[in-house]
Design a protein around this motif. Structure first.
Motif, PDB file in Angstrom:
ATOM      1  N   SER A   1       2.277   4.241  -1.434  1.00 22.94           N
ATOM      2  CA  SER A   1       2.076   4.757  -2.698  1.00 22.94           C
ATOM      3  C   SER A   1       3.308   5.515  -3.207  1.00 22.94           C
ATOM      4  N   LEU A   2       3.917   4.817  -4.414  1.00 23.63           N
ATOM      5  CA  LEU A   2       4.945   5.648  -5.090  1.00 23.63           C
ATOM      6  C   LEU A   2       4.726   6.815  -5.976  1.00 23.63           C
ATOM      7  N   SER A   3       3.313   7.108  -6.084  1.00 26.61           N
ATOM      8  CA  SER A   3       2.875   8.353  -6.637  1.00 26.61           C
ATOM      9  C   SER A   3       3.076   9.449  -5.582  1.00 26.61           C
ATOM     10  N   ALA A   4       2.844   9.182  -4.317  1.00 25.58           N
ATOM     11  CA  ALA A   4       2.882  10.170  -3.361  1.00 25.58           C
ATOM     12  C   ALA A   4       4.318  10.305  -3.021  1.00 25.58           C
TER      13      ALA A   4
ATOM     14  N   ASP B   1       0.674  -1.333   0.040  1.00 28.41           N
ATOM     15  CA  ASP B   1       0.097   0.027   0.011  1.00 28.41           C
ATOM     16  C   ASP B   1       0.860   0.926  -0.010  1.00 28.41           C
TER      17      ASP B   1
END
Lengths: 540, 226
Positions: free
Chosen positions: B90-93, B88
């Protein structure tokens, strides 16, 4: 263009799990957020292969979505391969559940393509997959056409396209058969609905509007970019073999040693400007041996060849365990049989950055040997509205161009992946980060749940809060019940309605999103879809 | 005689030469690159390569944000970062906080893996990756072996110890012997603003830091997220 006979078992992911038509099981196998196999009950409620997992959940809340098990699929494909050797030893296998044959290799024996197709169907039908579950005739699709790609489409329709009629057959096809990229979903809106429409456009117009991806799809529609066209044999046969004094019971050490032994000849071929696209793998156990030909249009490297050795060994091991017990592997041989010119790889301006250093590659290979194939992924940022879709995950040893490799299209045709990667695995370069209308603004939630656990959002009276079709919230959020516990809601923002691909019945989505601030100070993103609430993300 | 002096001279030259070409370790090579934002959180100026760092905190308190802050420096310096068994995260964050994803590899978040297999994979990845991030449950399978392997390979082990959101107790008897331990206690988020300019904000993270020698030190990370 060569005549190709192609067969496939489209629902192989489900059949290889032993799902029978009368089990009443409502379940689907998923990979990359798409349904790749389904049970009879799932089919009856409208779920189809290729559908997104979210759409599948939309059709049935109770459906069980199981992750694909590629190793098991390959193991159980072995009896099918064995059955097909009675038809011809020249089958090429692209993946578990499908393969093809050049008509020229067996034409004289069979006389007509109808007879060959019948023989293939008869050979596969009745094969015992697992625990008495047999493949039925309706599970198999088979067809023939000029060229590999057209043959895969013909097989999907159980059709034998007469020689010379492939162009007309292809022209009538919708553009969606070329793959599942964003560009292809855009074309019908521009009035380009069939392959004939696409081919009537000028190449320069396609290049200007869609760039290299458009050109690749145009060439695929023409049938140009499919089976390697220029076969270039080296001056001597390239074979790599290894034998062991004592049988080795574990497959992993054999595969690991195969990587090291195959590396040198493959690298030497690359230095000579060639890449292997077909190889015959022979695996020898203490009781029997097996030879199969494998094809990878994007070109093999040492790791993908060793992976074929693994697939074959896993299949043999499975059969022998059931029959008379497994004693181990005593040797293997890989004959490299088809080559195409390598287009090399484009290094970055300063050469080194972007290429995975050898030490990392070795470490990843070892980790993947422990965790299983395609268990390690490299993230690539992509644009999306939903926080769980803003990063795409690629297997670390797959070409960059294959972002969403589908069944319909050979990997080689996708973008420029092959040209960029073969010979030196290259990390994907993140796309530019343009603004994404409707997406989540910074700060982004740091914990995102891909499986979206179900939650309950209640008002003070304990009633479930709902969202109207116009996006109005019925009730004031008071309490959130989630798998992580129950929390009181201090305040909320939203809801925001998200409507995606409304023009596409299969992939359209409509849901509402709400941002909750809880009493302990944490912030949760929840979504509501068809009256049910799901936890999407937590700000962390 | 002259010849023997010549030989002696050459021996001396070789000695000087061997001194000149002997491996040189710069101070910066001993420590993990730390971004300016993360440096505010740390009571020490650097994290020594090969050390084991535990990040603890409740879900939602900012553990993932602190992890991202710590990964900004290594990823920008081109070091390899491997993340195992944290689906969970988040690599986007992480990317929006400055983490360069080009050197990051992770276990497929869509699949589930056995803890002991993940621990063995982490063991293997310390060989080629300079930063390995694992969940506490994974690290505790073979805590001391994993830490000593990381130390030997000079790969920094970041261990995430996330507690349930409503947990009132703090981690005490961790199986993982950390060289450095961070306890994150994020203050409350606040809602406001517009959809375009950001609708949620948190002023700064509160991080309590302790290493093996020193008493816990509380630092306020002057780092709005963001």
């Amino acid at each position: 263009m060569p005549r190709v006979v192609h067969f496939a078992i489209p629902n192989w992911s489900a059949i290889s799990r032993g799902w029978t038509s009368d089990s009443g099981l409502e379940a689907a196998v998923v990979a990359d957020r798409k349904v790749v196999g389904l049970s009879r009950s799932a089919f009856e409620i409208g779920i189809r292969i290729g559908m997104s997992t979210r759409s599948a959940r939309g059709r049935s809340h109770a459906i069980a979505l199981l992750e694909r098990d590629p190793i098991q699929e390959l193991r159980r494909f072995f009896p099918v391969q064995q059955a097909l050797t009675s038809v011809s030893p020249y089958f090429r296998y692209v993946s578990a559940g499908s393969g093809y044959l050049h008509w020229s290799s067996v034409g004289r024996y069979f006389g007509s393509e109808e007879k060959l197709v019948r023989a293939i169907r008869e050979a596969i039908t009745g094969t015992d997959v697992v625990d008495g579950v047999e493949i039925s005739d309706s599970d198999v699709v088979c067809g023939a056409a000029d060229g590999y790609f057209a043959a895969t489409l013909a097989a999907g329709m159980n059709l034998i396209v007469p020689p010379g009629a492939t162009r007309e057959f292809m022209d009538a096809m919708p553009v969606s058969v070329l793959g599942d990229s964003e560009m292809l979903s855009l074309l019908p809106q521009l009035g380009i609905k069939s392959i004939a429409n696409l081919l009537s456009m000028r190449v320069s117009d396609i290049s200007t509007r869609f760039g290299s991806e458009g050109i690749a799809l145009y060439r695929l529609a023409l049938g140009e970019e499919e089976v390697p066209d220029l076969l270039q044999l080296p001056d001597r046969k390239v074979s790599i073999e290894s034998s062991f004094e004592q049988p080795i019971r574990e497959v992993e050490p054999v595969v690991f040693s195969a990587i090291a032994e195959i590396r040198a000849p493959v690298t030497e071929l690359l230095d000579r400007g060639m890449v292997v696209t077909s190889a015959e793998v022979t695996t020898i156990t203490s009781k029997t041996s097996s030879s199969r030909s494998w094809t990878l249009f994007s070109g093999f490297d040492e790791r993908s060849l060793a992976e074929r050795v693994r697939w074959q060994l896993e299949g043999m091991m499975n059969c022998e365990v059931e029959e008379s017990g497994w004693d181990g592997v005593v040797g293997w041989r890989v004959d490299l049989i088809e080559f195409v010119p390598s287009h090399g790889s484009q290094l970055d301006l300063l050469g080194i950055p972007g290429v995975i250093p050898e030490g990392m590659t070795r470490a990843m290979a070892r980790a993947e040997a422990i965790l299983g194939p395609e268990s390690l992924v490299v993230p690539v940022a992509v644009g999306a509205r939903s926080p769980d879709q803003t990063v795409d995950f690629l297997p670390w040893q797959r070409p960059v161009g294959e972002v969403s490799a589908g069944r319909k299209m050979p990997a080689r045709s996708r973008g420029s992946g092959r040209r960029r990667l073969i010979g030196s695995r290259k990390l994907p370069v993140d796309a530019q980060d343009p603004p994404w209308p409707g997406g989540i603004a910074d700060p982004r939630p740091a914990a995102v749940y891909l499986d979206r656990p179900a939650v309950e959002l209640l008002d003070q009276a304990g009633s479930l809060i709902s969202l109207s079709g116009r996006g109005e919230l019925h009730g004031v959020p008071f309490q959130l019940n989630s798998p992580k516990g129950s929390f009181l809601v201090r305040s909320h923002l939203g809801p925001w309605l998200v409507e995606q691909r409304w023009w596409d019945d299969e992939r359209s989505q409509r849901y509402g999103r709400l941002l909750l601030l809880l009493h302990d100070g944490s912030a949760y993103l929840v979504v509501v879809n068809s009256g049910r609430w799901f936890l999407e993300a937590i700000y962390d | 005689m002259g010849e023997s002096r010549g030989v002696a001279g050459r021996v001396v030259d070789m000695g000087v030469l061997s001194y000149m070409v002997s491996p040189l370790t710069l101070a910066s090579d001993l420590g993990l690159p730390i971004s300016e934002e993360a440096r505010v959180v740390l009571p020490v100026s650097t994290i020594r390569r090969g050390s084991t760092v535990v990040i603890s905190g409740r879900i939602g308190s900012g553990t993932y944000s602190l992890l991202s802050m710590l990964l900004v420096g290594p990823s920008a310096a081109g070091l390899g970062v491997a993340i195992l068994g944290i689906p969970d995260y988040s690599l986007s964050a992480a990317r929006s906080l400055g983490v360069d994803l080009s050197g990051v590899v992770m276990t497929d978040p869509r699949r589930r893996f056995d803890r002991s297999a993940l621990a063995r994979a982490a063991f293997a990845l310390t060989d080629g990756y300079q930063v390995v991030v694992v969940d506490h449950d994974v690290a505790s399978v073979a805590a001391s072996r994993l830490s000593s392997r990381a130390r030997q390979k000079r790969s920094t082990l970041l261990v995430l110890d996330r507690l349930p959101p409503n947990s009132t107790s703090l981690p005490t008897n961790s199986m993982v012997k950390a060289d450095l331990r961070f306890l994150v206690e994020g203050p409350a988020w606040s809602l406001g603003g517009t959809l375009d300019s950001g609708i949620i904000s948190r002023p700064m993270l509160r991080v309590i830091t302790a290493d093996r020698q020193s008493f816990p030190v509380e630092m306020l990370a002057g780092y709005a997220v963001p």
